[in-house]
Design a protein around this motif. Structure first.
Motif, PDB file in Angstrom:
ATOM      1  N   TYR A 110       0.860  -1.194   0.000  1.00  0.00           N
ATOM      2  CA  TYR A 110       0.000   0.000   0.000  1.00  0.00           C
ATOM      3  C   TYR A 110       0.891   1.237   0.000  1.00  0.00           C
ATOM      4  O   TYR A 110       1.481   1.604   1.021  1.00  0.00           O
ATOM      5  CB  TYR A 110      -0.933   0.028   1.216  1.00  0.00           C
ATOM      6  CG  TYR A 110      -1.801   1.261   1.230  1.00  0.00           C
ATOM      7  CD1 TYR A 110      -2.806   1.448   0.273  1.00  0.00           C
ATOM      8  CD2 TYR A 110      -1.596   2.268   2.178  1.00  0.00           C
ATOM      9  CE1 TYR A 110      -3.578   2.595   0.265  1.00  0.00           C
ATOM     10  CE2 TYR A 110      -2.372   3.412   2.175  1.00  0.00           C
ATOM     11  CZ  TYR A 110      -3.364   3.572   1.214  1.00  0.00           C
ATOM     12  OH  TYR A 110      -4.134   4.712   1.201  1.00  0.00           O
ATOM     13  N   ASN A 111       1.040   1.846  -1.185  1.00  0.00           N
ATOM     14  CA  ASN A 111       1.819   3.074  -1.357  1.00  0.00           C
ATOM     15  C   ASN A 111       3.232   2.959  -0.788  1.00  0.00           C
ATOM     16  O   ASN A 111       3.763   3.922  -0.205  1.00  0.00           O
ATOM     17  CB  ASN A 111       1.089   4.267  -0.713  1.00  0.00           C
ATOM     18  CG  ASN A 111      -0.196   4.611  -1.443  1.00  0.00           C
ATOM     19  OD1 ASN A 111      -0.377   4.262  -2.613  1.00  0.00           O
ATOM     20  ND2 ASN A 111      -1.109   5.267  -0.747  1.00  0.00           N
ATOM     21  N   ASN A 137      -8.701  -0.729  -1.419  1.00  0.00           N
ATOM     22  CA  ASN A 137      -8.007  -0.668  -0.130  1.00  0.00           C
ATOM     23  C   ASN A 137      -8.849  -1.269   0.985  1.00  0.00           C
ATOM     24  O   ASN A 137      -9.956  -0.824   1.263  1.00  0.00           O
ATOM     25  CB  ASN A 137      -7.654   0.786   0.207  1.00  0.00           C
ATOM     26  CG  ASN A 137      -6.931   0.899   1.539  1.00  0.00           C
ATOM     27  OD1 ASN A 137      -7.441   1.501   2.476  1.00  0.00           O
ATOM     28  ND2 ASN A 137      -5.750   0.314   1.632  1.00  0.00           N
ATOM     29  N   SER A 138      -8.306  -2.322   1.589  1.00  0.00           N
ATOM     30  CA  SER A 138      -9.045  -3.060   2.608  1.00  0.00           C
ATOM     31  C   SER A 138      -8.245  -3.309   3.867  1.00  0.00           C
ATOM     32  O   SER A 138      -8.779  -3.815   4.849  1.00  0.00           O
ATOM     33  CB  SER A 138      -9.508  -4.410   2.033  1.00  0.00           C
ATOM     34  OG  SER A 138     -10.246  -4.247   0.842  1.00  0.00           O
ATOM     35  N   ASP A 152      -2.984  -3.211  -2.462  1.00  0.00           N
ATOM     36  CA  ASP A 152      -4.174  -2.945  -1.658  1.00  0.00           C
ATOM     37  C   ASP A 152      -4.693  -1.528  -1.901  1.00  0.00           C
ATOM     38  O   ASP A 152      -4.786  -0.708  -0.989  1.00  0.00           O
ATOM     39  CB  ASP A 152      -3.831  -3.156  -0.180  1.00  0.00           C
ATOM     40  CG  ASP A 152      -5.054  -3.114   0.725  1.00  0.00           C
ATOM     41  OD1 ASP A 152      -6.127  -3.582   0.301  1.00  0.00           O
ATOM     42  OD2 ASP A 152      -4.924  -2.614   1.864  1.00  0.00           O
ATOM     43  N   GLY A 153      -5.023  -1.254  -3.174  1.00  0.00           N
ATOM     44  CA  GLY A 153      -5.607   0.041  -3.515  1.00  0.00           C
ATOM     45  C   GLY A 153      -4.624   1.187  -3.463  1.00  0.00           C
ATOM     46  O   GLY A 153      -4.994   2.311  -3.086  1.00  0.00           O
ATOM     47  N   SER A 154      -3.378   0.936  -3.871  1.00  0.00           N
ATOM     48  CA  SER A 154      -2.361   1.990  -3.855  1.00  0.00           C
ATOM     49  C   SER A 154      -2.668   3.077  -4.885  1.00  0.00           C
ATOM     50  O   SER A 154      -3.482   2.893  -5.793  1.00  0.00           O
ATOM     51  CB  SER A 154      -0.981   1.396  -4.165  1.00  0.00           C
ATOM     52  OG  SER A 154      -0.595   0.460  -3.184  1.00  0.00           O
TER      53      SER A 154
END
Length: 246
Positions: free
Chosen positions: A9-10, A65-66, A38-40
């Protein structure tokens, strides 16, 4: 095959590349790496795509992102290996990490192998071997709860895939503590522990342990579940649970 699950994540590009390079440079080649984006943000997404295209053993899956627990669950669902290793995207492995942990798992017949972990500057440790001791699941759980030599992280460990039958990570922070005692409780043959330092983590200002969020209060729900589980299954560890709760 060993499945290496990497939630992202980012993560800064340099850290993520270093992490994956440490996996590609392992002395054994029978592995797959599952990067769970994860939704980066778009920049990290593009880096993940580039990394995945560089080696056929690296898979990339994306999700909204979860959080780290669901990301690890997604990695488990997409993995094929009979052995599971979790690596945080800003950490790295000793070049012989998978080789040594696999050998220890084979020799010990234990479903979990635990290695020592240390900060990134310890990476140059050269002398690693497959010496190990076997600790009972009871002792491993108590040591984890008392924070005596065993940490609650799922990183720095190798798990037999069968341990995850019916067990998954929760959607919370401190998801490691929330699952580790349940995994250990399934280890009738005990847990193999090696003194070799083979997992290197990085501490930086943006890391989970250096930032504050209201989700840190998830720990209260985690220890509630721990207390409930212990009252039903871990009678010997009641004092250790209370110490961890405190």
């Amino acid at each position: 095959m060993i499945s290496i699950i990497i939630p992202v994540y980012n993560t800064p590009s340099c850290y993520l590349r270093e992490c994956v390079t440490s996996i590609v440079n392992q002395t054994v080649g029978d592995w797959e790496a599952i990067i769970v984006d994860d939704g980066s943000e778009r920049t990290t997404e593009l880096i993940c795509r580039e990394i995945a295209s560089s080696d056929s053993r690296i898979k990339l899956v994306r999700q909204i992102n979860s959080g780290p627990g669901p990301a690890r669950n997604r990695g488990l669902a997409c993995s094929c290996g009979d052995r599971i290793v979790f690596v945080d995207s800003d950490d790295s492995l000793h070049p012989r990490c998978l080789e040594i942990m696999s050998e220890v798992m084979d020799r010990s017949s234990c479903p979990v192998v635990v290695s020592k972990t240390g900060y990134r500057h310890s990476y140059e440790q050269k002398d690693v071997d497959a010496d190990f001791v076997v600790v009972s699941k009871c002792q491993a759980i108590e040591n984890t709860l008392y924070q005596r030599g065993f940490d609650s992280g799922v990183w720095g460990k190798m798990f037999s895939r069968g341990l995850f039958d019916g067990i998954r990570f929760s959607d919370c922070w401190y998801e490691d503590l929330d699952i580790i005692y349940r995994l250990y409780d399934c280890c009738g043959a005990g847990i193999a522990s090696t003194d070799c330092m083979m997992y290197y983590y990085r501490s930086h200002p943006a890391s989970f342990m250096r930032t504050f969020s209201s989700r840190r209060f998830d720990i209260l729900d985690v220890v509630d579940r721990l207390d409930d589980y212990a009252s039903k299954h871990l009678g010997y560890a009641v004092k250790a649970v209370k110490a961890r709760r405190f």
